[in-house]
Design an enzyme around this catalytic site. Structure first.
Site, short mmCIF file in Angstrom:
data_model
loop_
_atom_site.label_atom_id
_atom_site.label_comp_id
_atom_site.label_asym_id
_atom_site.label_seq_id
_atom_site.Cartn_x
_atom_site.Cartn_y
_atom_site.Cartn_z
N LYS A 213 0.33 -1.23 0.04
CA LYS A 213 -0.54 -0.10 0.04
C LYS A 213 0.08 1.32 0.03
O LYS A 213 2.22 0.98 1.05
CB LYS A 213 -0.81 -0.21 1.31
N HIS A 237 -1.88 7.80 1.64
CA HIS A 237 -2.24 7.45 3.48
C HIS A 237 -3.59 8.41 3.55
O HIS A 237 -2.93 9.34 4.43
CB HIS A 237 -0.90 7.78 4.20
N ARG A 240 -2.41 12.19 4.74
CA ARG A 240 -2.10 12.58 6.41
C ARG A 240 -0.53 12.14 6.15
O ARG A 240 0.22 12.71 7.70
CB ARG A 240 -2.58 10.81 7.28
N ASP A 268 -7.75 3.33 -2.46
CA ASP A 268 -8.11 4.23 -1.88
C ASP A 268 -8.42 6.37 -1.96
O ASP A 268 -7.91 6.78 -2.66
CB ASP A 268 -8.08 3.97 -0.76
N GLY A 269 -8.94 6.69 -1.19
CA GLY A 269 -8.79 8.13 -0.83
C GLY A 269 -10.09 8.70 -1.22
O GLY A 269 -9.60 9.05 -2.75
N GLY A 270 -10.94 9.54 -0.75
CA GLY A 270 -12.20 9.97 -1.23
C GLY A 270 -13.39 9.34 -1.74
O GLY A 270 -14.62 9.62 -2.15
N ARG A 272 -16.70 8.00 -0.67
CA ARG A 272 -17.80 8.17 -0.02
C ARG A 272 -18.67 7.16 -0.27
O ARG A 272 -19.37 6.97 0.57
CB ARG A 272 -18.33 9.52 0.21
N GLY A 291 -11.83 4.56 3.81
CA GLY A 291 -11.43 4.11 5.58
C GLY A 291 -12.50 5.19 6.33
O GLY A 291 -12.66 5.11 6.60
N ARG A 292 -11.94 6.44 6.26
CA ARG A 292 -12.79 7.76 7.03
C ARG A 292 -14.21 7.06 7.84
O ARG A 292 -15.18 7.23 8.64
CB ARG A 292 -12.96 9.25 6.86
#
Length: 340
Positions: A213, A237, A240, A268-270, A272, A291-292
């Site tokens: 990753k 990441h 971050r 990954d990344g954004g 939603r 992720g989030r």
């Protein structure tokens, strides 16, 4: 999801605002926390780059019940989605739930939804210990990600991960920029091709597969293929570790084209919602990591929250596939994207 999000907002106060649109603006520079490093340009670029990708709407077809399922890396998934490896509840999410309850909710919730949860690593030890326990409790149905530690710690954690019964092992080499770990006497660092080749050979010797990753360029994707990686994750990441990188949706097509047919490409990344999943697959990904939003769902609703969120993503994915004339995931290509 409103009740879950409201509960998460209460428990994560001071660490995450659980914004209506999770775009990195309100939490810029909040690391630790859920924000992006520095100006949060990398976090924001992930979201804006994906938002710039537009879908062609097509309705003169017979697609009414698209198949969202995929098979990759030994897993049969209900949709091309995995939970990204995120840990550190006490210093990133406010400590409103325990590390153990949080990661168990992610891993078990993903399994019940027909997808796979990944677990994180870091300091304190409860992060990886809870993750390994959750995977073991889910009969190996999970992917442990281990940071690129220097010295014996890497080998020790690989051995512990193997004991969970998992078949996939990940390394978030994009964590190499976390200088706070070095300041704590627990250094992480980039890995040379020779080092990676030895690590991957070890995992392959166990009959396992290896995910790398943190690949953002075609040349490093090719390098990952040459040293034997089974999959890569196109990732910065979550914005971050390095400010001012491009968004993952900007680089995905080039990276995927460079290694098509040689290894599995995750991103990954954004991401939603389900439409975002479809966009990333159309750009060349085999599957996405979220992720989030999954972290928020786990804090606010534990396993039920994770399952609710993933059910919503799948429903949105089905809708987007119908409205783009996509009968199954194998048929998704750049043809469904609007080109200026």
């Amino acid at each position: 999801m409103k009740e879950t999000r409201d509960k998460a907002r209460e428990l994560m106060k001071g660490y995450c605002r659980v914004c209506r649109v999770c775009d990195g603006k309100a939490c810029a520079g909040e690391v630790p926390g859920m924000g992006g490093l520095g100006t949060a340009a990398s976090f924001k670029n992930n979201v804006t780059a994906l938002a710039r990708v537009r879908l062609n709407m097509r309705l003169l077809h017979g697609v009414t019940a698209p198949d969202t399922a995929v098979s990759l890396l030994g897993f049969d998934l209900s949709m091309p989605v995995l939970a990204a490896p995120i840990g550190g509840v006490s210093f990133n999410m406010g400590g409103g739930v325990s590390e153990e309850d949080y990661i168990e909710a992610v891993v078990a919730g993903c399994r019940n939804a027909g997808v796979v949860g990944c677990t994180g690593d870091g300091v304190p030890p409860v992060i990886h210990e809870s993750g390994f326990a959750a995977i073991a409790g889910s009969e190996g149905h999970g992917i442990p990600f281990i940071k690129p530690w220097e010295g014996a710690e890497l080998d020790e954690k690989l051995d512990k991960a193997r004991a969970t019964g998992c078949t996939l092992f990940g390394m978030d080499v994009d964590a190499a920029g976390l200088i706070t770990l070095r300041q704590m006497g627990r250094p992480v660092s980039p890995k040379t091709p020779e080092e990676l080749e030895a690590i991957i050979a070890r995992v392959h010797g166990w009959g396992g597969k290896f995910i790398l990753k943190g690949v953002m360029t075609p040349d490093e994707a090719l390098l990952a293929a040459r040293v034997g990686a089974d999959a890569i994750v196109v990732s910065n990441h979550g914005g971050r570790v390095l400010d001012h990188t491009p968004g993952t949706a900007e680089v995905l097509a080039g990276v995927a084209a460079a290694v098509r047919g040689r290894l599995t490409v995750l991103v990954d990344g954004g991401v939603r919602d389900g439409a975002d999943v479809l966009k990333m697959v159309a750009l060349g990904a085999d599957a996405v990591m979220i992720g989030r939003p999954i972290s928020v769902a786990a804090v606010g609703g534990l396993q039920e929250g994770v399952e609710q969120y993933l059910a919503a993503v799948r429903a949105q994915l089905v809708q987007a596939m119908i409205l783009t004339g996509s009968p199954d995931m194998a048929s998704v290509s750049s043809c469904i994207l609007f080109q200026d």
